[in-house]
Write an enzyme that holds these catalytic residues in place. Structure first.
Site, PDB file in Angstrom:
ATOM      1  CD  GLU A 144     -36.611  20.156 -39.761  1.00 40.89           C
ATOM      2  OE1 GLU A 144     -37.120  19.761 -40.818  1.00 40.89           O
ATOM      3  OE2 GLU A 144     -37.118  21.030 -39.035  1.00 40.89           O
ATOM      4  NE  ARG A 178     -40.158  19.314 -39.137  1.00 39.85           N
ATOM      5  CZ  ARG A 178     -41.322  19.463 -38.496  1.00 39.85           C
ATOM      6  NH1 ARG A 178     -42.138  18.428 -38.380  1.00 39.85           N
ATOM      7  NH2 ARG A 178     -41.666  20.621 -37.988  1.00 39.85           N
ATOM      8  CB  SER A 223     -37.089  23.926 -37.206  1.00 39.41           C
ATOM      9  OG  SER A 223     -38.319  24.406 -36.746  1.00 39.41           O
TER      10      SER A 223
HETATM   11  N1  EPU Z   1     -38.643  28.154 -27.132  1.00 34.84           N
HETATM   12  C1  EPU Z   1     -37.818  28.960 -26.372  1.00 34.84           C
HETATM   13  N2  EPU Z   1     -36.941  29.776 -27.033  1.00 34.84           N
HETATM   14  C2  EPU Z   1     -36.848  29.815 -28.377  1.00 34.84           C
HETATM   15  C3  EPU Z   1     -37.691  29.001 -29.161  1.00 34.84           C
HETATM   16  C4  EPU Z   1     -38.589  28.158 -28.505  1.00 34.84           C
HETATM   17  O1  EPU Z   1     -37.862  28.930 -25.167  1.00 34.84           O
HETATM   18  O2  EPU Z   1     -36.034  30.586 -28.891  1.00 34.84           O
HETATM   19  C5  EPU Z   1     -39.645  27.327 -26.462  1.00 34.84           C
HETATM   20  C6  EPU Z   1     -41.053  27.895 -26.693  1.00 34.84           C
HETATM   21  O3  EPU Z   1     -41.375  28.840 -25.740  1.00 34.84           O
HETATM   22  C7  EPU Z   1     -41.911  26.664 -26.585  1.00 34.84           C
HETATM   23  C8  EPU Z   1     -41.034  25.555 -27.115  1.00 34.84           C
HETATM   24  O4  EPU Z   1     -39.690  26.043 -27.071  1.00 34.84           O
HETATM   25  O5  EPU Z   1     -42.224  26.388 -25.245  1.00 34.84           O
HETATM   26  C9  EPU Z   1     -41.417  25.106 -28.510  1.00 34.84           C
HETATM   27  O6  EPU Z   1     -41.348  26.203 -29.432  1.00 34.84           O
HETATM   28  P1  EPU Z   1     -42.371  26.350 -30.650  1.00 34.84           P
HETATM   29  O7  EPU Z   1     -43.773  26.212 -30.185  1.00 34.84           O
HETATM   30  O8  EPU Z   1     -41.990  27.596 -31.388  1.00 34.84           O
HETATM   31  O9  EPU Z   1     -42.118  25.075 -31.560  1.00 34.84           O
HETATM   32  P2  EPU Z   1     -40.798  24.298 -31.962  1.00 34.84           P
HETATM   33  O10 EPU Z   1     -40.786  23.000 -31.230  1.00 34.84           O
HETATM   34  O11 EPU Z   1     -39.606  25.192 -31.781  1.00 34.84           O
HETATM   35  C10 EPU Z   1     -41.833  22.925 -33.907  1.00 34.84           C
HETATM   36  C11 EPU Z   1     -41.478  22.638 -35.342  1.00 34.84           C
HETATM   37  C12 EPU Z   1     -41.879  23.812 -36.243  1.00 34.84           C
HETATM   38  C13 EPU Z   1     -43.392  24.004 -36.111  1.00 34.84           C
HETATM   39  C14 EPU Z   1     -43.734  24.257 -34.643  1.00 34.84           C
HETATM   40  C15 EPU Z   1     -45.226  24.281 -34.436  1.00 34.84           C
HETATM   41  C16 EPU Z   1     -39.557  21.180 -35.334  1.00 34.84           C
HETATM   42  C17 EPU Z   1     -38.080  21.028 -35.569  1.00 34.84           C
HETATM   43  N3  EPU Z   1     -40.061  22.398 -35.472  1.00 34.84           N
HETATM   44  O12 EPU Z   1     -41.040  24.036 -33.508  1.00 34.84           O
HETATM   45  O13 EPU Z   1     -41.586  23.438 -37.574  1.00 34.84           O
HETATM   46  O14 EPU Z   1     -43.840  25.094 -36.907  1.00 34.84           O
HETATM   47  O15 EPU Z   1     -43.219  23.193 -33.803  1.00 34.84           O
HETATM   48  O16 EPU Z   1     -45.758  22.994 -34.559  1.00 34.84           O
HETATM   49  O17 EPU Z   1     -40.220  20.193 -35.045  1.00 34.84           O
HETATM   50  C18 EPU Z   1     -39.969  23.603 -39.297  1.00 34.84           C
HETATM   51  O18 EPU Z   1     -39.846  22.376 -39.209  1.00 34.84           O
HETATM   52  O19 EPU Z   1     -39.303  24.275 -40.123  1.00 34.84           O
HETATM   53  C19 EPU Z   1     -40.865  24.291 -38.385  1.00 34.84           C
HETATM   54  C20 EPU Z   1     -40.969  25.613 -38.354  1.00 34.84           C
END
Ligand code: EPU
Length: 346
Positions: free
Chosen positions: A342, A164, A246
């Site tokens: 972000e 990012r 995010s």
């Molecule tokens: N989780 C929770 N509670 C929550 C949210 C997440 O326990 O409220 C846990 C999920 O269960 C999972 C882990 O956290 O085990 C990761 O969650 P998720 O797969 O939704 O991905 P993320 O790490 O929260 C990142 C990117 C997203 C991207 C997704 C998929 C960043 C800051 N965010 O989210 O990017 O779509 O992975 O690759 O790296 C964005 O940048 O705007 C964005 C949406």
């Protein structure tokens, strides 16, 4: 040159925050920028580059001259044996561009479907999702220096992509740090889609889709549909609920720090990275602090994904920032981790 005064920016920021641009110029190509830079009144005033507004929090009216990027056009640049190179104007909508590439029969951007914003904003924060980052599909970009008016082209190394992050997120300092933040306007971007196409299916949500459907060898269109479905299920559509995706980056910690946290919080979601550090899920940390569904004024934490802050209707930028700070404080107090936002606060 047409300079529009007091332009409402609510339709131009995905949070849907009410604010105005004191003065705004629509940029449809390099010539428009040259005109602005030569202008006696506006040539030397501070400028703010606005793409799709999907990564900003507006905390008031924008005083610098807003350059609204509306450079359009998409084309095939080269179809070689090892890759296809495609180009798009910075003002093109990212998701429509991804959809177009697939319609043209070019696979490679499907994991990045449905990311809000414009093509020009995509390299700034090196957008990424479901195992693919923009830098994995990037060829080069054309930009213009808003101080000198010179056009230039950057390759991936020159963009200094990180998680990012890119050269466009850093401001040059007197200490010699190199940065183009606030100084460059991206005009068009070229993407390199390698041949033969290889699906990227490692992400747990896509593995789940394989299990659910029994489709072991999905094509690019299938993956695109899955990504759209996964995003639709856990991320709010900014056309319906204002948000900037995010709100915080996923933090990385040393293995020792991670062990220390696991000892206290055995369920913490963590991913070891190739460089030896460990990535933590910021959404999990925020969720664990009990923030899901909570609000400050009209700004809230999304019910299905705690990493996303939303505008519940009429939120101000100040409310979003207050909520973000409160979240940072509670995550720091419980886990000793500082979450880094972000979006850019304007
Ligand atoms: N989780 C929770 N509670 C929550 C949210 C997440 O326990 O409220 C846990 C999920 O269960 C999972 C882990 O956290 O085990 C990761 O969650 P998720 O797969 O939704 O991905 P993320 O790490 O929260 C990142 C990117 C997203 C991207 C997704 C998929 C960043 C800051 N965010 O989210 O990017 O779509 O992975 O690759 O790296 C964005 O940048 O705007 C964005 C949406």
């Amino acid at each position: 040159m047409i300079v529009e005064q007091n332009v409402p920016l609510q339709p131009h920021n995905s949070f849907g925050i009410v604010a105005k641009a004191r003065a705004l110029v629509r940029v449809r190509g390099e010539a428009d920028i040259q005109q602005v830079l030569r202008d006696r009144e506006y040539g030397t005033v501070p400028k703010f580059v606005l793409g799709g507004g999907s990564n900003i929090v507006l905390t008031g009216d924008v005083k610098p001259l807003v350059l609204k990027v509306e450079v359009m056009g998409r084309r095939l640049v080269d179809d070689g044996p090892k890759a296809v190179v495609l180009e798009a104007g910075a003002g093109e909508n990212w998701h429509e561009f991804v959809t177009w590439t697939l319609e043209q029969g070019h696979a490679g951007l499907e994991n990045l479907a449905l990311i809000p914003g414009t093509v020009g904003a995509s390299p700034v924060q090196n957008v990424g999702a479901y195992g693919v980052e923009l830098q994995d599909r990037f060829e080069s970009l054309d930009a213009i220096d808003l101080v000198t008016g010179k056009s230039f082209t950057l390759d991936a190394a020159q963009c200094a992509f990180g998680y990012r992050d890119s050269v466009f997120k850093h401001v040059a300092s007197k200490d010699g740090d190199f940065g183009l933040g606030g100084r460059a306007l991206i005009v068009r971007v070229r993407f390199r889609l390698p041949k033969p196409w290889k699906p990227v299916l490692g992400y747990v949500d896509l593995q789940r889709k394989i299990q659910e459907t029994g489709i072991r060898e999905p094509d690019a269109r299938q993956i695109y549909d899955w990504v759209c479905a996964v995003r639709g299920a856990k991320l709010p559509d900014p056309r319906i609920i204002g948000n900037a995706g995010s709100f915080f980056k996923n933090p990385t910690v040393t293995p020792e720090q991670c062990q220390d946290i696991i000892a206290r919080e055995p369920n913490i979601v963590h991913y070891p990275l190739p460089d030896g550090t460990v990535k933590l899920a910021a959404g999990w940390l925020i969720d664990a602090c009990g923030w899901k569904g909570k609000s400050v004024g009209n700004a809230g934490v999304y019910e299905k994904q705690a990493l996303v802050l939303v505008n519940r209707g009429g939120a101000t930028g100040g409310e979003v920032v207050t909520l973000a700070r409160a979240i940072q404080t509670s995550v720091y107090e419980r886990f000793g981790i500082r979450l880094e936002p972000e979006p850019v606060v304007v």
